[in-house]
Design a protein around this motif. Structure first.
Motif, short mmCIF file in Angstrom:
data_model
loop_
_atom_site.label_atom_id
_atom_site.label_comp_id
_atom_site.label_asym_id
_atom_site.label_seq_id
_atom_site.Cartn_x
_atom_site.Cartn_y
_atom_site.Cartn_z
N THR A 1 61.07 -12.60 -34.54
CA THR A 1 60.17 -12.50 -35.68
C THR A 1 59.32 -13.55 -35.97
N THR A 2 58.15 -13.57 -36.65
CA THR A 2 57.62 -14.74 -37.23
C THR A 2 58.34 -15.66 -38.06
N ALA A 3 59.43 -15.02 -38.79
CA ALA A 3 60.28 -15.71 -39.47
C ALA A 3 61.28 -16.42 -38.38
N SER A 7 57.28 -23.60 -40.97
CA SER A 7 56.97 -22.65 -41.84
C SER A 7 56.50 -21.39 -41.04
N ARG A 8 56.74 -20.19 -41.74
CA ARG A 8 56.20 -18.93 -41.18
C ARG A 8 54.56 -19.17 -41.17
N GLN A 9 54.05 -19.65 -42.04
CA GLN A 9 52.67 -19.93 -42.38
C GLN A 9 52.01 -20.59 -41.18
N ALA A 10 52.67 -21.59 -40.79
CA ALA A 10 52.27 -22.45 -39.53
C ALA A 10 52.21 -21.13 -38.12
N VAL A 11 53.35 -20.39 -38.09
CA VAL A 11 53.42 -19.60 -36.98
C VAL A 11 52.18 -18.48 -37.17
N VAL A 70 64.61 -24.18 -27.13
CA VAL A 70 65.58 -23.95 -28.29
C VAL A 70 66.28 -22.36 -28.22
N TYR A 71 65.26 -21.32 -27.74
CA TYR A 71 65.84 -20.08 -27.64
C TYR A 71 66.64 -19.75 -26.28
N GLY A 72 66.50 -20.66 -25.25
CA GLY A 72 67.48 -20.46 -24.21
C GLY A 72 66.65 -20.04 -23.06
N TYR A 73 65.43 -20.21 -23.23
CA TYR A 73 64.55 -19.70 -21.99
C TYR A 73 63.72 -20.81 -21.30
N LEU A 96 63.62 -20.95 -35.78
CA LEU A 96 64.11 -21.79 -34.58
C LEU A 96 63.26 -23.31 -34.41
N LEU A 97 62.09 -23.33 -34.83
CA LEU A 97 61.49 -24.56 -34.72
C LEU A 97 61.51 -25.47 -36.06
N GLY A 98 62.03 -24.97 -37.16
CA GLY A 98 62.24 -25.75 -38.23
C GLY A 98 60.87 -25.92 -38.82
#
Length: 172
Positions: free
Chosen positions: A39-41, A50-54, A74-77, A46-48
């Motif tokens: 999700t956006t959240a 804000s949701r607003q940045a995404v 970070v997500y393993g890909y 994961l990236l540290g």
């Protein structure tokens, strides 16, 4: 469905309509999020950031490639970009896409861009004015190993190339 393609000429400020992001440059990201349940959240967490940045990425349909690499790592890909020429011949019933296995020699994120410029004889001083950027901008991207995704798509379009993206689980 999380995404659909933005119609030609539509404004970036209208990227969210009918509960969907209308993206071109970041469609691969929203497709990946949909497939993996991100999700956006969760991306923001994961990236540290804000949701607003995404949300801003999706609103502008753009983000720096370094952020994309970091998210996938970070997500393993593993994510790999390339620029390839679509090859078609008159009268042939099929379009052929040739993608030669290339190993990153430098480990840089933009190695694919430097390689494509060299491979297809694309000169920075020729393509820069067509992109509306200064002659040293592409040099800057390569030396700083970062660029906004939209410029990759713009360069590909102007050079008659196709952006390819390969996403695989990182099994290291």
């Amino acid at each position: 469905m999380l995404t659909k393609m933005r119609k030609e000429g539509s404004s970036p400020e209208s990227n969210y309509q009918d509960g969907q992001w209308n993206l071109v440059h970041l469609k691969f990201l929203t497709d990946f999020m949909e497939e993996t349940g991100l999700t956006t959240a969760s991306v923001a967490e994961l990236l540290g950031i804000s949701r607003q940045a995404v949300y801003y990425w999706f609103k502008k349909d753009d983000v720096k490639i370094s952020v994309i690499y970091k998210l996938f790592e970070v997500y393993g890909y593993k994510i790999e970009f390339d620029l390839i020429k679509e090859r078609t011949s008159e009268g042939e019933p099929a379009k052929v896409e040739m993608q030669v296995q290339r190993k990153q020699k430098t480990g840089k994120r933009l190695e694919f861009l430097a390689s494509a410029l060299k491979r297809y004889n694309i000169y920075r001083e020729d393509i820069s004015p067509k992109m509306g950027i200064g002659n040293t901008t592409i040099y800057y991207w390569l030396s700083h190993d970062d660029v906004f995704i939209s410029y990759i798509y713009k360069l590909a379009e102007l050079a008659g190339l196709k952006v390819t993206i390969r996403i695989t689980p990182n099994n290291d």
